[in-house]
Design a protein around this motif. Structure first.
Motif, PDB file in Angstrom:
ATOM      1  N   SER A  61       0.943  -0.919   0.141  1.00 23.39           N
ATOM      2  CA  SER A  61      -0.291  -0.224   0.231  1.00 23.39           C
ATOM      3  C   SER A  61       0.728   1.259  -0.430  1.00 23.39           C
ATOM      4  O   SER A  61       2.125   1.065   0.238  1.00 23.39           O
ATOM      5  N   LEU A  62       0.325   2.390  -0.539  1.00 24.06           N
ATOM      6  CA  LEU A  62       0.752   3.385  -0.962  1.00 24.06           C
ATOM      7  C   LEU A  62       0.489   4.594  -0.063  1.00 24.06           C
ATOM      8  O   LEU A  62      -0.983   4.636  -0.119  1.00 24.06           O
ATOM      9  N   THR A  63       0.755   5.400   0.237  1.00 28.25           N
ATOM     10  CA  THR A  63       0.424   6.650   0.271  1.00 28.25           C
ATOM     11  C   THR A  63       1.361   7.390   0.703  1.00 28.25           C
ATOM     12  O   THR A  63       2.717   8.137   1.349  1.00 28.25           O
ATOM     13  N   ILE A  64       2.020   8.138  -0.757  1.00 25.95           N
ATOM     14  CA  ILE A  64       3.275   8.982  -0.721  1.00 25.95           C
ATOM     15  C   ILE A  64       2.785  10.029  -1.527  1.00 25.95           C
ATOM     16  O   ILE A  64       4.120  10.689  -1.947  1.00 25.95           O
ATOM     17  N   THR A  65       2.186  10.221  -1.342  1.00 30.67           N
ATOM     18  CA  THR A  65       1.213  12.417  -1.285  1.00 30.67           C
ATOM     19  C   THR A  65       1.076  12.320  -3.445  1.00 30.67           C
ATOM     20  O   THR A  65       1.685  11.003  -3.681  1.00 30.67           O
ATOM     21  N   GLU A  66       0.474  12.885  -3.161  1.00 31.21           N
ATOM     22  CA  GLU A  66      -0.227  13.369  -4.589  1.00 31.21           C
ATOM     23  C   GLU A  66       0.447  13.597  -5.460  1.00 31.21           C
ATOM     24  O   GLU A  66      -0.108  13.061  -6.700  1.00 31.21           O
ATOM     25  N   ARG A 114      -8.157  11.574  -7.874  1.00 32.64           N
ATOM     26  CA  ARG A 114      -8.875  10.802  -7.822  1.00 32.64           C
ATOM     27  C   ARG A 114      -7.887   9.962  -8.508  1.00 32.64           C
ATOM     28  O   ARG A 114      -6.446   9.824  -9.605  1.00 32.64           O
ATOM     29  N   HIS A 115      -8.857   8.277  -9.016  1.00 32.21           N
ATOM     30  CA  HIS A 115      -8.537   7.014 -10.227  1.00 32.21           C
ATOM     31  C   HIS A 115      -7.022   6.785  -9.219  1.00 32.21           C
ATOM     32  O   HIS A 115      -5.892   7.076 -10.259  1.00 32.21           O
ATOM     33  N   ASN A 116      -6.581   6.362  -7.837  1.00 31.57           N
ATOM     34  CA  ASN A 116      -5.152   6.809  -7.456  1.00 31.57           C
ATOM     35  C   ASN A 116      -4.715   5.795  -7.346  1.00 31.57           C
ATOM     36  O   ASN A 116      -3.918   5.205  -7.660  1.00 31.57           O
ATOM     37  N   GLY A 134       3.765  12.126  -5.640  1.00 29.04           N
ATOM     38  CA  GLY A 134       4.808  11.547  -5.412  1.00 29.04           C
ATOM     39  C   GLY A 134       5.236  10.213  -6.749  1.00 29.04           C
ATOM     40  O   GLY A 134       5.870   9.298  -6.387  1.00 29.04           O
ATOM     41  N   TYR A 135       3.681  10.172  -7.130  1.00 31.41           N
ATOM     42  CA  TYR A 135       3.524   9.494  -8.494  1.00 31.41           C
ATOM     43  C   TYR A 135       4.372   9.645  -9.753  1.00 31.41           C
ATOM     44  O   TYR A 135       4.777   8.802 -10.340  1.00 31.41           O
ATOM     45  N   ASN A 136       5.248  11.145  -9.577  1.00 35.41           N
ATOM     46  CA  ASN A 136       5.725  11.647 -10.979  1.00 35.41           C
ATOM     47  C   ASN A 136       5.650  11.805 -12.053  1.00 35.41           C
ATOM     48  O   ASN A 136       5.767  11.034 -13.488  1.00 35.41           O
ATOM     49  N   LYS A 143       0.186   3.164 -13.799  1.00 31.56           N
ATOM     50  CA  LYS A 143       0.208   4.441 -14.655  1.00 31.56           C
ATOM     51  C   LYS A 143       2.147   4.331 -14.693  1.00 31.56           C
ATOM     52  O   LYS A 143       3.310   3.598 -15.091  1.00 31.56           O
ATOM     53  N   ALA A 144       2.544   4.415 -13.054  1.00 26.97           N
ATOM     54  CA  ALA A 144       3.587   4.635 -12.401  1.00 26.97           C
ATOM     55  C   ALA A 144       4.337   3.738 -12.601  1.00 26.97           C
ATOM     56  O   ALA A 144       5.223   3.810 -12.891  1.00 26.97           O
ATOM     57  N   ILE A 145       3.974   2.563 -12.063  1.00 29.02           N
ATOM     58  CA  ILE A 145       4.937   1.373 -11.819  1.00 29.02           C
ATOM     59  C   ILE A 145       4.761   0.830 -13.270  1.00 29.02           C
ATOM     60  O   ILE A 145       5.923  -0.258 -13.627  1.00 29.02           O
ATOM     61  N   VAL A 146       4.366   0.272 -13.667  1.00 32.93           N
ATOM     62  CA  VAL A 146       4.623   0.019 -14.680  1.00 32.93           C
ATOM     63  C   VAL A 146       5.419   0.965 -16.021  1.00 32.93           C
ATOM     64  O   VAL A 146       5.630   0.065 -16.658  1.00 32.93           O
ATOM     65  N   SER A 147       5.010   2.323 -15.883  1.00 28.13           N
ATOM     66  CA  SER A 147       5.919   2.385 -17.237  1.00 28.13           C
ATOM     67  C   SER A 147       6.928   2.946 -16.014  1.00 28.13           C
ATOM     68  O   SER A 147       8.431   2.787 -16.700  1.00 28.13           O
ATOM     69  N   PHE A 148       7.768   2.473 -14.795  1.00 29.98           N
ATOM     70  CA  PHE A 148       9.257   2.479 -14.776  1.00 29.98           C
ATOM     71  C   PHE A 148       9.473   1.047 -15.123  1.00 29.98           C
ATOM     72  O   PHE A 148      10.264   1.599 -15.182  1.00 29.98           O
TER      73      PHE A 148
END
Length: 494
Positions: free
Chosen positions: A131-136, A195-197, A138-140, A203-208
């Motif tokens: 789980s993640l709470t890395i701020t809005e 929204r749509h977290n 934080g998804y780069n 998107k962030a993890i697959v892109s990385f």
């Protein structure tokens, strides 16, 4: 005061709720990145409730800290010295309060000290949720294109093979190892307030991952669940004075106490192939219409929060409940919700928008939370397009009353000058305004605020009626004050 630890639980005051389950039997099944106040009074509280139900010993939390500085080192020492326990004091709007000790976290890892320990926990078959709470922010993701940025320093470092620094790096490496060892993937569950977290986390993890290995990225996209959710609870910071006050009230010597309101809500897609705790039995709403809750919250609660902050700061208020105690601001928010927002929102099935409105105003009135208006005002240029743009668009489209939104933006323009009606200065933090934007704002034409990069897509500078109303409020504020302009607006819209 009694030092908080597993051994001292039984000797705490009888009014303090403590874990009734056997913590020695609890194993980490959730690894959490971003152990801030919100996680501690939200997700961890729900997990703690789950652990009180028999047969859920495999759903403890392992907290992971990614940053390495004296503050995070001290926090790690504090948690370990307290057997990962901490207290949460919840305040109701009427001033009543209760304290409980949360035992859901059973392991705490400081990633910079031992990155392999984090990877081992992530790779362990018992870990079924990350789980993640890395701020809005934080998804780069690039604010304009929405594309994941591969060239930011920490991401580029992780992609190059150095010691990992980011949640993306740890998650993708752990999934690579699990795939190689034939271990089923975990679910990635974002609990951030955007929204749509879940879609954003995907998107962030697959892109990385695609930046390292396209085949791995495809495997993650096909096999890892990323449920969307809507999360809600006000969780203020706990500075030393607040910490001392909380501990005096509870009689607990807690190095890391947390504070929250009594209101708590979590609406979650039930998308967990790897399994999950019995969230639905402890108050989590498992639904497939999360976007409807996101829209309701964004266009009512979040929109009202920032609508209160702009004129509130300019009137000299600094605390949320004090601002809402100003009858002028209360009327502004109530009228906005009744006339502008609610008629243009299709709420979730079975949810009363009128009841939600009353809850919003009641929560903002809670004096114990002591939330700061300047905290809410931080990065307002990111919030207005998200929380106000659709309401503004619909008002313009259907010929609605645009005056409150025009006044709000005029207040924002005044706020950017950093001085309130009383002549008191305050800090303005707007990282999304570019040098070109500031050049426009310094040009002397008030309409140019509507042409800055955060607002240009709304097209308000070219909408004659809105631009006229906005310009009129700017002129009134400059000639008199925000307070007098607000009083005139309320009088003419009574």
């Amino acid at each position: 005061m009694k030092k908080l630890s597993q051994l001292s639980l039984g000797s705490l005051d009888a009014s303090i709720a403590i874990p009734k389950y056997d913590r020695s039997a609890v194993r980490p099944g959730i690894v959490h990145f971003g152990l801030g106040n919100f996680h501690r009074v939200h997700q961890a509280v729900y997990v703690d409730r789950c652990l009180h139900r028999p047969g859920n010993e495999g759903w403890g939390i392992c907290g992971v800290e990614l940053l390495d500085n004296p503050g995070t080192q001290a926090k790690a020492e504090a948690y370990r010295g307290q057997d990962c326990l901490y207290s949460v004091t919840e305040y109701a709007p009427d001033g009543s309060a209760s304290t409980r000790v949360i035992g859901a976290m059973v392991e705490y890892l400081h990633a910079p000290v031992d990155p392999e320990a984090v990877l081992a926990r992530l790779t362990n078959p018992g870990t079924r949720i990350v789980s993640l709470t890395i701020t809005e922010g934080g998804y780069n993701l690039d604010e304009t294109t929405g594309v994941f940025k591969l060239d930011t320093p920490d991401v580029a470092h992780d992609l190059s093979g150095g010691p990992l620094r980011t949640a993306f790096g740890y998650i993708v490496e752990a999934l690579r190892r699990r795939r190689g060892e034939g271990i089923a993937p975990f679910t990635v569950m974002s609990c951030d307030n955007l929204r749509h977290n879940g879609d954003t986390a995907r998107k962030a993890i697959v892109s990385f991952a695609r930046g390292k290995d396209a085949a791995l990225a495809d495997w993650i996209d096909a096999n890892v669940d990323f449920p969307n959710s809507m999360v809600d609870r006000i969780a203020p910071q706990v500075p030393p004075a607040a910490r001392d006050r909380l501990n005096q009230r509870s009689g607990i010597d807690d190095a890391v106490p947390a504070l929250g309101e009594t209101f708590i809500q979590w609406v979650l897609e039930d998308d967990f192939r790897a399994g999950r705790p019995p969230f639905g039995e402890v108050g989590v709403e498992l639904r497939n219409d999360v976007p409807a809750f996101e829209f309701m919250k964004g266009r009512m609660l979040n929109a009202s929060h920032i609508l209160l902050a702009m004129p509130g700061i300019m009137l000299g208020h600094r605390i949320v409940h004090e601002a809402l105690g100003d009858t002028r601001l209360y009327r502004l928010l109530e009228t906005f919700l009744d006339r502008d927002a609610i008629p243009r929102i299709e709420g979730p099935k079975g949810v009363s928008l009128e009841a939600y409105k009353k809850a919003v105003l009641e929560r903002f009135s809670n004096p114990a939370i002591n939330d700061q208006l300047l905290r809410i005002a931080f990065d307002t240029t990111a919030k207005i397009p998200v929380f106000h743009s659709r309401t503004i668009e619909m008002l313009v489209e259907d010929g609605g009353d645009i005056r409150r939104e025009a006044f709000f933006l005029a207040c924002f323009g005044a706020y950017l000058k950093g001085k309130d009606d009383k002549g008191e200065s305050f800090e303005v933090v707007e990282p999304r305004l570019t040098e070109n934007d500031w050049t426009l704002l310094r040009g002397g034409n008030p309409i140019d605020l509507l042409r800055t990069s955060p607002f240009e897509k709304l097209g308000l500078a070219d909408h004659a009626a809105f631009a006229k109303a906005y310009g009129g409020y700017v002129a009134s504020i400059q000639a008199t004050s925000v307070g007098q302009t607000l009083e005139a607006l309320l009088a003419e819209t009574a």
